[in-house]
Design an enzyme around this catalytic site. Sequence first.
Site, PDB file in Angstrom:
ATOM      1  N   GLU B 210     -49.096   0.059 -44.789  1.00 42.72           N
ATOM      2  CA  GLU B 210     -48.575   0.560 -43.321  1.00 42.72           C
ATOM      3  C   GLU B 210     -50.113   1.910 -42.251  1.00 42.72           C
ATOM      4  O   GLU B 210     -49.589   2.582 -42.384  1.00 42.72           O
ATOM      5  CB  GLU B 210     -47.115   0.869 -42.460  1.00 42.72           C
ATOM      6  CG  GLU B 210     -46.039  -0.092 -43.360  1.00 42.72           C
ATOM      7  CD  GLU B 210     -46.011  -1.780 -42.062  1.00 42.72           C
ATOM      8  OE1 GLU B 210     -45.870  -1.308 -41.096  1.00 42.72           O
ATOM      9  OE2 GLU B 210     -46.055  -2.236 -42.944  1.00 42.72           O
ATOM     10  N   CYS B 244     -47.333   5.614 -34.492  1.00 45.89           N
ATOM     11  CA  CYS B 244     -48.227   4.351 -35.064  1.00 45.89           C
ATOM     12  C   CYS B 244     -48.538   3.320 -33.937  1.00 45.89           C
ATOM     13  O   CYS B 244     -50.186   2.962 -33.902  1.00 45.89           O
ATOM     14  CB  CYS B 244     -48.735   4.697 -36.160  1.00 45.89           C
ATOM     15  SG  CYS B 244     -47.122   3.746 -36.419  1.00 45.89           S
TER      16      CYS B 244
END
Lengths: 489, 489
Positions: B210, B244
């Site tokens: 990720e 993010c």
Amino acid sequence: MSREQLAVQQARRSFQTGRTKPLGFRLQQLRRLQSFIRERKGDIKDALQKDLGKSERASELYELLVVEAELHLSMTKLAEWAAPRLVEKNIFTLLDEVYVWSEPLGVVLIIGPWNYPWSLTLLPLVGAIAAGNAVILKPSEISSNSSKAIERLLPLYLDKDLYQVVEGGAPETQELLKQRFDHIFYTGGTAVGKLVMEAAARHLTPVTLELGGKSPCYIDKDCDVRTACRRITWAKLINCGQTCIAPDFILCEPSVQDKVLEEIKKCVKEFYSDSPKTSNDYGRIINQRQFKRIMGLMEGCTVAFGGDADEARGYIGPTVLTNVTGDSKVMQEEIFGPLLPIVTVDGVDEAIQFINEREKPLVLYVFSHDDKLIKKVIAETSSGALVANDCVVHFLDSALPFGGVGHSGMGRYRGRHTFDQLSNLRSCMIKQLKMEGLNSMRYPPHTAEKLSWARRFVLSHLNVRRLRNMVVLAILTGLAAFVVQRFLR
Amino acid sequence: MAKEQQAVAQARKAFETGRSRPLEYRILQLKNLQRLFAERQKEISDAIKKDLNKSEMGVQLYETLGLEGEINLAIRKLKEWAAPRPVEKNLLILSDTVYIQPEPLGVVLIIGAWNYPWGVTVQPLIGAIAAGNAAVVKPSEVCVHTSKVMEELLPLYIDKELYPVVTGGVPETQELLRQRFDHIFYTGNSMVGKVIMEAAAKHLTPVTLELGGKSPCYIDKNCDISIACRRITWGKYTNCGQTCIAPDYILCEPSIQDRVIEEIKKSIKDFYTENPKTCPDYGRIINQRHFKRIMALVEDSTVAAGGDNDESDSFIAPIILRDVKPEAKVMQEEIFGPLLPILPVSGLDEAIKFINKGEKPLALYVFSGDEKVINRMRDETSSGGFLANDCLVHYSVASLPFGGVGNSGMGCYHGKFSFDQLSHLRGCLIKKLNMEGVNNMRYPPHTPKKLGWVRFLFLKTDGLGWVGKMVLLALLAVVAAVVLQKYLH
């Protein structure tokens, strides 16, 4: 610029024109691939005969049929696979559109193996085309006739900028692996699998690795040993044992060993006659290196049956080995040849222990009438797949994801799974610029009251589907009551 | 033996006892985790306040509430997720049982990040526990206080042999990466992501990465700019931009730039007051290194609002940059801070072109009331997630797979996807040792007649599903007709 670099660049440029996006284009290419298989059967079978001694019918049965089926399935289902996939809504998304959108990844590298040089190279190609990607196809140089035929013929049918065939050996493959791809699909051995993944890591390229291993085959002493051995013998000797999902070795109790041996002998005779060397349907070992490797594996065991060989012709006869232990040479690597070792164990517990001491195989076979025993094996072992009471045929069900675990591989394919594996499954959420009031509980300043509202919503369990069903039921009941009332008047 | 080696060996031994297999045990561990969040909110908040200056309510809203929801979901759905999943059969195996059996992989390594330390470290852990794995948890050492608290608290609630916490920096992580795992789950940046995948390749360990990137945010000049900016402001400055999936930069036409700036300034004031430094809901930059890095990004762009900063407090006030050029420093890397650059573009076409020049981002945002604009943006770009008219919130929809593509990552999780990602989905085909006659068509010697049968049965299977249903329906109709006739007489 190297030839490989050029090919990849060209494929990427073609992909960027966007012409693979419309389903119509993909269907057209798949239809052309279908024409290729239908029109060039002669060339394909010829190449397979030269590479692996495959008979015409064996080529049809074990290579082409499955590709034709995959093409048919993909063309029939493409619209469904490529459509937006609606997902379950929650209380926050009741008014929004929420779905998964499949899109092409870009340029996919497919590295094919030599044992089924057509099916195992073309099956991932079907999925890659269906998913809208460009492809660099690198057939195995070891099955050199097939590789040459693919390079010569494929560009006559498919868009030759989008789907390029790059031939070559290790140096060419290494050069390819230096380039950047959006996915790499590799079928082959574990050692090279590691190298492929390492190379892919440099570009953060996801990989599908279809590797191998020693697929064990346990025969319960109380099962129909005759039928079991028939199925095992057939599966073992297809393509002369050069099948990633061939039953590698047998585990059984000493009391059945003789019967197993007898039945296998009978089947070999039935399938390939007294002299398999003369049978049209019995294959050959791909090359000298593999021939020598396989012959060397017989060391230290008893050849209970077979063992005949002819190096000049790449022929090794169907061979059964006994007096095999976990330390025998033949048990140290995947056989990939027509040797079938029998390892005796005291029962299913010892068999399970033996299996678990080794790497997770691509497939595990168990032959038994006893459902409890089968369930025990499933629960206490791990493998890519498990098949009870037959071998190899799980590959035929395109709805089953085909792939390994641990050293036998990662990722999966076949049917829709290939499409998904070679697509970007993009989460999409389409909201409106209204109902802004609802959002106040998330904005600062954060207060205890706002938080408690958020808690209530997040931790509530609202089953949207059930709610909708209940509403529908309520309406129907109301309607029914109304109708009944009118009738009773 | 190094501490890391020991932890992994212990976790593997604990996994091999089989105690994580029964669903009851996994649910027990998940319930214990639930208790941790119910009982230790204060310690968790205190530590995060020291690391990132998140308010207590902010911690709940953005970290622990989501986890509680995921734990609830996993407990409620575990039985369903772990159950055998039936699979479509083709004709050749109609009488057999075919299903996919989810099983644990073994020992999973979870490397957490520092920005939502509990959120991104525990969420994969929930999936790992639910799937029956052991898990080695390596919290990020960058969030110094939280990693200490995690190391202290987790073993008090969940099985400390199955789920050990290993703290440390780069050397400790490298030592961990030398060990063999069955899956590695990493949240962080692309550079380290490559290193992780390379290390994983040596053991053929599958990975979930990720990662991040620059998530673009396009504002259509015809949309409700006030609401759009409110949502963007919230998405950007939560956790001081250290998210993010924060909208990294804005793309809009020059004609609305001033309006956009005004609206964002208004929203900043609403959320964080005139003086964000004293606002309890406004965060801090994690450390000096990142502070310096972010401030340097402002250098060659025009500050439209904000600019206030205090290095000793790691405080950077919300900053808006205007008329930013593609070559500007701030456009060369993921910002991960409270700077919001606005790049003027001539319209949707230029925006799409610009986006496609960069790496595929983790999220892509588009604000528009026009479905055509939204669809074009979706169709002509690629990203992990796609969200229209809001920011961040797709993260909290458990039925949407959360993950990146290309440089923004590989693999996905949340909800059932976490369970599936950290399981082996094993294909199982259970046949019987009867009906051997049916198999004759596949055995050598291969004849045209046998082959013809196989072709017919195998290639006609797709239509048969539908045909089969029609046949069944017809039969039922006949039966119904017969029964009705009997009643009416």
